[in-house]
Structures are given as C-alpha cells and as structure tokens.
Write an enzyme that holds these catalytic residues in place. Structure first.
Site, mmCIF file in Angstrom:
data_model
loop_
_atom_site.group_PDB
_atom_site.id
_atom_site.type_symbol
_atom_site.label_atom_id
_atom_site.label_comp_id
_atom_site.label_asym_id
_atom_site.label_seq_id
_atom_site.Cartn_x
_atom_site.Cartn_y
_atom_site.Cartn_z
ATOM 1 N N ASP A 119 -7.141 1.727 -7.674
ATOM 2 C CA ASP A 119 -5.787 2.001 -7.182
ATOM 3 C C ASP A 119 -4.722 1.088 -7.802
ATOM 4 O O ASP A 119 -5.058 0.004 -8.244
ATOM 5 C CB ASP A 119 -5.750 1.900 -5.640
ATOM 6 C CG ASP A 119 -6.123 0.523 -5.106
ATOM 7 O OD1 ASP A 119 -7.117 -0.051 -5.573
ATOM 8 O OD2 ASP A 119 -5.404 0.014 -4.231
ATOM 9 N N HIS A 162 -3.894 -3.158 -8.107
ATOM 10 C CA HIS A 162 -5.157 -3.676 -7.582
ATOM 11 C C HIS A 162 -6.247 -3.520 -8.651
ATOM 12 O O HIS A 162 -7.084 -4.395 -8.838
ATOM 13 C CB HIS A 162 -5.529 -2.925 -6.295
ATOM 14 C CG HIS A 162 -6.534 -3.641 -5.465
ATOM 15 N ND1 HIS A 162 -7.151 -3.052 -4.395
ATOM 16 C CD2 HIS A 162 -7.061 -4.899 -5.542
ATOM 17 C CE1 HIS A 162 -7.998 -3.916 -3.847
ATOM 18 N NE2 HIS A 162 -7.967 -5.043 -4.531
ATOM 19 N N GLU A 189 0.849 -1.207 0.000
ATOM 20 C CA GLU A 189 0.000 0.000 0.000
ATOM 21 C C GLU A 189 0.872 1.238 0.000
ATOM 22 O O GLU A 189 1.835 1.313 0.772
ATOM 23 C CB GLU A 189 -0.868 0.048 1.265
ATOM 24 C CG GLU A 189 -2.048 -0.892 1.281
ATOM 25 C CD GLU A 189 -3.308 -0.298 0.643
ATOM 26 O OE1 GLU A 189 -3.227 0.804 0.068
ATOM 27 O OE2 GLU A 189 -4.354 -0.967 0.718
HETATM 28 ZN ZN LIG Z 1 -6.219 -1.637 -3.181
#
Ligand SMILES: [Zn+2]
Length: 240
Positions: free
Chosen positions: A139, A129, A89
């Site tokens: 994203d 993703h 992330e």
């Molecule tokens: Zn994601």
C-alpha cells in the site's frame, strides 16, 4: 483549513526522546473510513489520520504521539518509521489498484501540505508504506498519484533528463541512494516500481493475494528502465 473529525484511539505511545517528526507514511485499506477505524481498534493499531473516499478526514492520534501504523520498517537513516512519521490511511476499494477519488486526493494533499509546512518535512521522506516495508506491504498501491503530489510540492518525482547526470549503474546502489532497504533486492525493486513505474506492477483482482504475495521473488527492474532509477536517485540525493 480543512475540517477534521476526531475519533480517538488509545493505541499510541510516546515518540523516543528528542525525536522529531520528519516523515509522512501513506497507507491504504479496502475499508471505508469508519469501518477502518473500527478494524484498527480491534487490531490495537492506529494511524494519525484516516481519509475516506469522500475526502472526510478523521484524526485518531495526536500528531506528537507515536501511532502504530508502519511496523518493521526502514527508509534512509530512519529505522522504525513510527518513531518519526505521521501515518495517513486512505480508503480505497481495491488497495489502490483503481483510481483514487478526486475529493479524497484533494483532502490528502491539503493535509500533507499542511504537515510538510508545519514540521518542515523533507520531500525525500514522503513515502509509501510499501517503500518502507517492501517485503511486507503493497500500500497505498499503484494508482496513488505520487506525481500529482510532487507537482503540488509534496514528495519527489523525477525528471528523466537528469538520468545522464548520474554515473552509478548498480541498481541496488541507486535504490539505496533513494532510501530503500535493499537487503531483499527483489522486494526493494518492486516497491520502487509501485511508486515510480506502476506499469511494471501486476494488478490482482483478488486483493487478499496482493497482500499475501507482495513481490515476485525473482523480480529485477528491466534494464530499459535504468534511466528512471538514475533520475530518481538524482532527485533524491539532490534534495538532501
Ligand atoms: Zn499500510
């Protein structure tokens, strides 16, 4: 080696038996690293790594464990990417619609290069993703520097000169060859653009709208961009 700060989260389980790590899924969130980790904790979710805008790397889950980051997903012959992947992330204020910080990208590339080397991860499996969940996720966004990553040996980019080597002209077939799940052709096409033709993806000031409507329902890759799709299909099938 890059420095890592460990903040462990209990939201993981075992990967299925005999499953090997063969993918990296890149994500982004509008939260800075520490608030993002708190949010993941509240939602009972996780990722293996979180990288702040300042390039600080946090590890939340041991690499060998199955973290909860990709959800319902498919890429090539991998169904449920959490089984096979390392999830990363990145913090970014506008869901990847503004340029990522240089130091953050440098840290992400160091981490990815290290993962690719240690697990021998195929280049075709370094994905967004949005690539693996095209109906649900936008994203890490249109400003994620995929070409720069590929130039540094992480993932794949295309050489437009390869387009003429591909005889196939059916967009859905080409998207499948790259790895997309095309059961929803508009979503798969838009996810492809997020990764390879970001100039075709609309920006959205209100990030909540970006998340609420991930793709225009009638989207089709314009014919003039077919060579990009073909050159990508060449790059991905050649890498097998
Ligand atoms: Zn994601």
């Amino acid at each position: 080696m890059y420095p890592i700060t460990y903040i462990s989260l209990p939201y993981w389980n075992e990967r299925p038996k005999k499953t090997i790590i063969k993918s990296v899924v890149l994500h982004c969130s509008t939260h800075e690293a520490v608030p993002m980790i708190k949010l993941l904790k509240r939602l009972h979710l996780s990722a293996h790594f979180v990288i702040g805008t300042d390039g600080r790397i946090f590890q939340l889950v041991p690499e060998e464990k199955r973290a909860f980051h990709a959800g319902v997903s498919r890429w090539r012959n991998m169904y449920n990417l959490n089984h096979y992947s390392i999830g990363i992330e990145l913090s970014t204020p506008k869901m990847g619609q503004t340029a990522y910080h240089e130091t953050q990208i440098k840290a992400a590339m160091q981490l990815c290069r290290d993962l690719v080397r240690r697990y021998d991860i195929p280049s075709a499996n370094i994905v967004a993703h949005s690539d693996v969940a095209p109906t649900r996720k936008p994203d890490p966004g249109i400003m994620f520097p995929w070409k720069k990553f590929a130039d540094n040996g992480i993932g794949l980019w295309y050489d437009i000169a390869d387009a003429e080597k591909v005889l196939e002209n059916d967009k859905a077939v080409l998207l499948e060859q790259i790895g997309y799940d095309t059961r929803n052709p508009a979503a798969a096409s838009y996810a492809f653009c997020r990764h390879f033709l970001p100039q075709l993806v609309a920006t959205e000031d209100d990030v909540t709208k970006l998340i609420a409507q991930v793709y225009p329902p009638d989207f089709n890759i314009p014919d003039e961009y077919l060579p990009v799709l073909k050159a990508c299909a060449y790059a991905f099938t050649k890498s097998d």
